[in-house]
Design an enzyme around this catalytic site. Structure first.
Site, PDB file in Angstrom:
ATOM      1  N   CYS A  65       0.870  -1.174   0.000  1.00  0.00           N
ATOM      2  CA  CYS A  65       0.000   0.000   0.000  1.00  0.00           C
ATOM      3  C   CYS A  65       0.909   1.226   0.000  1.00  0.00           C
ATOM      4  O   CYS A  65       2.106   1.094  -0.242  1.00  0.00           O
ATOM      5  CB  CYS A  65      -0.987  -0.015   1.172  1.00  0.00           C
ATOM      6  SG  CYS A  65      -0.281   0.056   2.827  1.00  0.00           S
ATOM      7  N   VAL A  69       1.920   0.259   6.203  1.00  0.00           N
ATOM      8  CA  VAL A  69       1.476   0.117   7.593  1.00  0.00           C
ATOM      9  C   VAL A  69       0.100  -0.534   7.675  1.00  0.00           C
ATOM     10  O   VAL A  69      -0.095  -1.508   8.403  1.00  0.00           O
ATOM     11  CB  VAL A  69       1.483   1.480   8.320  1.00  0.00           C
ATOM     12  CG1 VAL A  69       0.864   1.352   9.709  1.00  0.00           C
ATOM     13  CG2 VAL A  69       2.897   2.017   8.415  1.00  0.00           C
ATOM     14  N   HIS A  98      15.109 -14.390  11.699  1.00  0.00           N
ATOM     15  CA  HIS A  98      14.943 -14.347  13.152  1.00  0.00           C
ATOM     16  C   HIS A  98      13.498 -14.472  13.609  1.00  0.00           C
ATOM     17  O   HIS A  98      13.243 -14.952  14.713  1.00  0.00           O
ATOM     18  CB  HIS A  98      15.539 -13.058  13.712  1.00  0.00           C
ATOM     19  CG  HIS A  98      17.025 -13.026  13.658  1.00  0.00           C
ATOM     20  ND1 HIS A  98      17.767 -12.264  14.531  1.00  0.00           N
ATOM     21  CD2 HIS A  98      17.923 -13.648  12.848  1.00  0.00           C
ATOM     22  CE1 HIS A  98      19.056 -12.425  14.264  1.00  0.00           C
ATOM     23  NE2 HIS A  98      19.172 -13.253  13.232  1.00  0.00           N
TER      24      HIS A  98
END
Length: 159
Positions: A65, A69, A98
């Site tokens: 987008c 966010v 990770h």
């Protein structure tokens, strides 16, 4: 490898560019929209894509987008999804290695096409490292298990 990809209208052009690059690289694509630069609501794209990744209908997901966010927030509401908003290759690689992230969120206004491609490649090439990171990912999975809706067989039957 099957990659789910989706964008809102602000990410449409970057989605098309990245989709072409993925197809050229030999990836199988599941396109969740948008299909043009006409306005759409990002939750309508992010939720079904995230659910497909959580259900293992796609190996990884990519959401785009304007700033990434909104897409990442929606995707992270789906149990089993760990979406990372990344704007550089190092962060994308670490998100996979990770945190075993399975969805990459990109901001089309934040990164250009070549940076987005670098970020995407880093995300796709990295593998979860396990080891000390596995116990941390297991704790994230435990949080997901607490918020996941009960299976149909576990729900009480209305009388």
């Amino acid at each position: 490898m099957r990659i789910a990809i989706g964008s809102d209208h602000a990410g449409f052009n970057l989605k098309r560019f990245l989709t072409d690059e993925l197809v050229t690289a030999g990836y199988e694509i599941a396109d969740f929209g948008a299909n043009s630069d006409a306005p759409v609501d990002y939750p309508d794209i992010a939720q079904p894509l995230a659910e497909a990744v959580a259900a293992h209908e796609a190996d990884l997901g990519v959401l785009i987008c304007s700033n990434g966010v909104g897409m990442s927030v929606v995707a992270n509401k789906v149990p089993g999804v760990r979406a990372a908003l990344c704007s550089d290759g190092w962060s994308a690689r670490r998100a996979r290695e990770h945190t075993d992230c399975n969805v990459l969120a990109l901001g089309s206004y934040a990164v250009g096409t070549q940076v987005a491609l670098e970020v995407l490649r880093a995300f796709l090439e990295a593998q979860p490292q396990g080891g000390r990171h596995a116990q941390r990912v297991a704790k994230i999975d435990a949080l997901d298990a607490r918020r996941a809706p009960p299976a149909l067989s576990e729900r009480s039957t209305p009388r």
